[in-house]
Design an enzyme around this catalytic site. Structure first.
Site, PDB file in Angstrom:
ATOM      1  N   SER A 266       0.865  -1.191   0.000  1.00 35.65           N
ATOM      2  CA  SER A 266       0.000   0.000   0.000  1.00 35.65           C
ATOM      3  C   SER A 266       0.892   1.228   0.000  1.00 35.65           C
ATOM      4  CB  SER A 266      -0.864   0.027   1.258  1.00 35.65           C
ATOM      5  OG  SER A 266      -0.106   0.479   2.367  1.00 35.65           O
ATOM      6  N   ASP A 267       0.354   2.364  -0.433  1.00 36.62           N
ATOM      7  CA  ASP A 267       1.118   3.585  -0.201  1.00 36.62           C
ATOM      8  C   ASP A 267       0.979   3.929   1.288  1.00 36.62           C
ATOM      9  OD1 ASP A 267       2.734   5.769  -0.452  1.00 36.62           O
ATOM     10  OD2 ASP A 267       1.620   6.733  -2.070  1.00 36.62           O
ATOM     11  N   HIS A 268       1.772   4.872   1.717  1.00 31.55           N
ATOM     12  CA  HIS A 268       1.883   5.236   3.128  1.00 31.55           C
ATOM     13  C   HIS A 268       0.509   5.520   3.756  1.00 31.55           C
ATOM     14  CE1 HIS A 268       3.312   7.263   6.677  1.00 31.55           C
ATOM     15  NE2 HIS A 268       4.575   7.092   6.319  1.00 31.55           N
ATOM     16  N   ALA A 270      -2.280   4.164   3.355  1.00 32.52           N
ATOM     17  CA  ALA A 270      -3.445   4.106   2.461  1.00 32.52           C
ATOM     18  C   ALA A 270      -4.466   3.055   2.890  1.00 32.52           C
ATOM     19  CB  ALA A 270      -3.009   3.871   1.022  1.00 32.52           C
TER      20      ALA A 270
END
Ligand code: BGC
Length: 734
Positions: A266-268, A270
């Site tokens: 996942s992005d930070h 997210a």
């Protein structure tokens, strides 16, 4: 390759240990014990006390190799299963040797060189103890308001795809496993993030399936085909669904269609943000949604750590989904050889030839500079007196927002480089103006600003223009070193005003009254609006943030040692109101022809439609002439040959570009589509015989129901030196 059997390891893990593999935290969870650096990280992200940190799978952005070694050691001493930690970091355009920002690298149109730069980053990061980097970022970017355009290779799917595969190959190599001096790449942010509405960061994206597949997916496909080991999700919503929680794009398209079997991270934060969007009612639902979308690693939140065990035990989440995700993480660790050596690369006596790395940085910096204008003022003769005026003239803080491991003190300023090349007595400098008009709006975390040596700018009280005028008085040529502050672009750096600061504009206008030749050097992370100033400049060099060797590259070009060869990977707008702006826009039923002022056509009444400088445009000190276009059909493809003659008197690179246009189609097509690039060094008088291959697949186009429609009828084919100089043309009849 290691004989480790990941499936067997998986069988030995408890449920809690499996979940741990899917959690990524910061180094403070370990350094807290080691050095009491920071207290209470677990409270900050809401991590439950029952989570055993010695079950953790990976750690983000620990940049000190000694700390990496220490964390790995403590971890392995304390963990039951002794599966090494993965260390991941944002090494975006260089680790120790800093290269141009990705947008600048793309301007080189030299994908072999971009691959070499990625090899250097991998080598340096490997010895720094890193295992995974979060690059390449290949979000197609058509809106210069969006700060992250600086991190991307620009507006074209072909360029993005070539960039994507080059970076992946350079970082990972081509072997089955990721060996010595290589690290794993992460292609991001999947997918469509570059189209956030109004260019505003983290905003929603609305996009047709045809546009998604035709423009945004290809660079991800190229990375997957190059065997990229990780993909990162994105922050935005795509047609109402958060990208991180979308089963459609992640499982159905990425995994099933594109065949990606690596780690989806996942992005930070997210995963947590799925509930902030209101897409999940709570953390438990967010965890379930993300797992069902096959997101393997939860970056820096407590959601997987706190929720997955209960979800599996209560049979709300299929344990097979968990096992598949853990297996993918274990396979990555195996691929990196971590089971054989958890300290891979961590040697403090690495034999690195930094000089060689800097040479590659210089080459790439030189090739990334785009000469937009030159009224016979460049190159500047060695006996001329030069005034280098502007806020970037002696500014050391131009490495770029992601140069978190780069040492800004090693950076030579433009003024210093000029002194070296032209001699101290021929060069004089003055700041002239502030880089920004308002420094209060960044809201940038102090710690991060320090890390990247972002300039703590204070606006000068006194009028710098007077001093600049004095400085320019005796000069034969004025070099204006202008641009944006590093914090004006990058994540969270969206802007509606993308002209240079008011003070810089005043400076240019005042100096222009001296009637001396003026050369503008622009350092910026986006294509800025230069319309008001363009006429005042006799020459313009667009240099982005060019890394450690940028100033040397610029001086080499300005002095004529190097012939510029960069081309724009994005359109340079006339006005912010034109955005999003891109050369490959869809055909209109009421097109507005240049110079025509008809009311009921697709145009603005106050600004021309076309950009100030077009995609693919860039000048050289020599001239090229195109001739002899020939097209020979083969089975499902065509050989396209052409000739380019260097008609000038010096050697130079030309970037030849192949475009097509399909006039009749069951889905309306772009006015132009780039299908090939050939960058070649051509000697004066030499005739280069170039060739492209165009395939049927290149010509076909996605509709909105996920099928590629077959093109019928005519295909116009162009070869030329930019999207607005289509020197040769012909037609293929299907
Ligand atoms: C960015 C990513 C980056 C990640 C980790 C996020 O805020 O969107 O590009 O890789 O942070 O630092």
């Amino acid at each position: 390759m290691s004989a480790v059997d990941c499936k067997k390891i998986l069988e030995t893990l408890t449920l809690e240990e499996k979940v741990g593999q899917l959690v990524q935290l910061g180094g403070e969870f370990f350094l807290e014990d080691l050095k009491s650096v920071e207290t209470g990280p677990s409270e900050k992200i809401g991590l439950s006390d029952s989570f055993n940190r010695y079950n953790l799978g990976s750690v983000i952005n620990v940049l000190d190799s000694k700390e990496i070694k220490e964390i790995q050691k403590v971890y392995l001493e304390n963990s039951r299963h002794k599966i090494p930690l993965l260390f991941m970091a944002d090494i975006i355009h260089g680790y120790q040797t800093i290269f141009p920002i990705p947008l600048g690298q793309a301007a080189s149109f030299n994908f072999e060189l971009i691959e070499k730069a990625a090899e250097v980053s991998a080598r340096e990061s490997y010895y720094g103890g890193q295992h995974v980097t979060f690059t390449p970022m290949v979000d197609l970017s058509r809106d210069a308001r969006w700060g992250r355009i600086s991190e991307s290779p620009g507006e074209d799917p072909y360029v993005n795809s070539r960039f994507s595969e080059a970076v992946v190959r350079g970082l990972q190599g081509n072997e089955d496993s990721i060996g010595k001096e290589k690290i794993a790449a992460t292609v991001k942010h999947y997918v469509g993030y570059g189209s956030v509405e109004s260019g505003r960061e983290y905003n929603a994206v609305e996009m047709s399936e045809s546009t998604l597949r035709q423009f945004h997916l290809p660079a991800f496909k190229a990375a997957v085909d190059a065997n990229v080991r990780l993909v990162m999700t994105a922050f935005h919503t795509l047609n109402g669904v958060p990208a991180t929680g979308s089963k459609w794009i992640n499982n159905d398209i990425l995994r099933k269609e594109l065949g990606f079997d690596g780690v989806l991270i996942s992005d930070h934060s997210a995963v947590k943000e799925l509930s902030y969007y209101g897409y999940a009612k709570d953390d438990a639902e967010a965890a379930k949604i993300a797992m069902e979308a096959t997101v393997d690693i939860d970056m820096k939140t407590a959601v997987y750590a706190n929720e997955l065990v209960t979800l599996v035990k209560s049979e709300q989440l299929d344990v097979e989904l968990l096992d598949d995700a853990v297996l993918r993480v274990l396979e990555l660790k195996k691929d990196l050889g971590l089971f054989d050596n958890p300290y891979r690369g961590l040697s403090y006596e690495a034999d690195i030839n930094y000089e060689e790395h800097l040479e590659i940085a210089l080459e790439l910096a030189e090739e990334s500079v785009v000469m937009l204008k030159n009224n016979n003022v460049l190159p500047i003769d060695k006996n001329k007196k030069i005034a280098i005026i502007g806020p970037n003239a002696n500014n050391k803080f131009l490495l770029g927002m992601w140069a978190i491991t780069g040492d800004a003190s090693k950076y030579e300023t433009l003024f210093e480089a000029f002194q070296r090349e032209y001699g101290n007595d021929r060069v004089i400098t003055s700041q002239g103006a502030n880089l920004v008009d308002n420094v209060k709006n960044y809201g940038f975390p102090e710690k991060l600003a320090k890390l990247i040596s972002a300039k703590d700018e204070t606006l000068a009280e006194q009028d710098l223009i007077e001093e600049a005028l004095r400085c320019a008085q005796d000069a034969d040529v004025i070099v204006l070193s202008l641009g944006e502050n590093m914090l004006d672009t990058g994540e969270g750096g969206s802007k509606v005003d993308i002209e240079l600061s008011q003070k810089q504009r005043e400076l240019v206008k005042t100096l222009s009254t001296l009637n001396k030749p003026m050369v503008a050097v622009i350092n910026s992370g986006r294509p800025n609006v230069l319309s008001e100033l363009e006429q005042d400049f006799d020459a313009i060099l667009y240099a982005w943030y060019g890394g450690h060797k940028m100033s040397e590259a610029l001086v080499n070009i300005i002095s004529g040692k190097t012939n510029p060869s960069g081309k724009l990977p994005v359109s340079l707008p006339r006005h912010v109101g034109q955005l999003p702006l891109y050369y490959n826009n869809y055909s209109s039923a009421r097109p507005s022809l240049k110079g025509e002022k008809k009311r009921f056509t697709s145009r603005y009444i106050d600004v021309d439609n076309d950009p100030l400088y077009s995609f693919g445009y860039g000048l050289s000190y020599t001239q090229f002439e195109y001739s002899n276009l020939k097209i020979s059909p083969k089975d499902k493809s065509w050989d396209i040959t052409y000739e380019v003659t260097n008609t000038g008197d010096r050697e130079g690179y030309e970037v030849s570009q192949l475009y097509i246009h399909v006039p009749v189609s069951k889905i309306v097509r772009p006015v132009l589509e780039l299908k090939g690039i050939q960058k070649t060094l051509i000697k004066p008088g030499e005739v280069f015989k170039g060739s492209f291959e165009l395939t049927l697949d290149d010509i076909n186009f996605y509709d909105n129901a996920n099928s590629k429609i077959e093109t019928q009828g005519s295909v116009e084919v162009f070869v030329g030196s930019s999207s607005n100089e289509l020197n040769l043309e012909s037609v293929i009849e299907l």
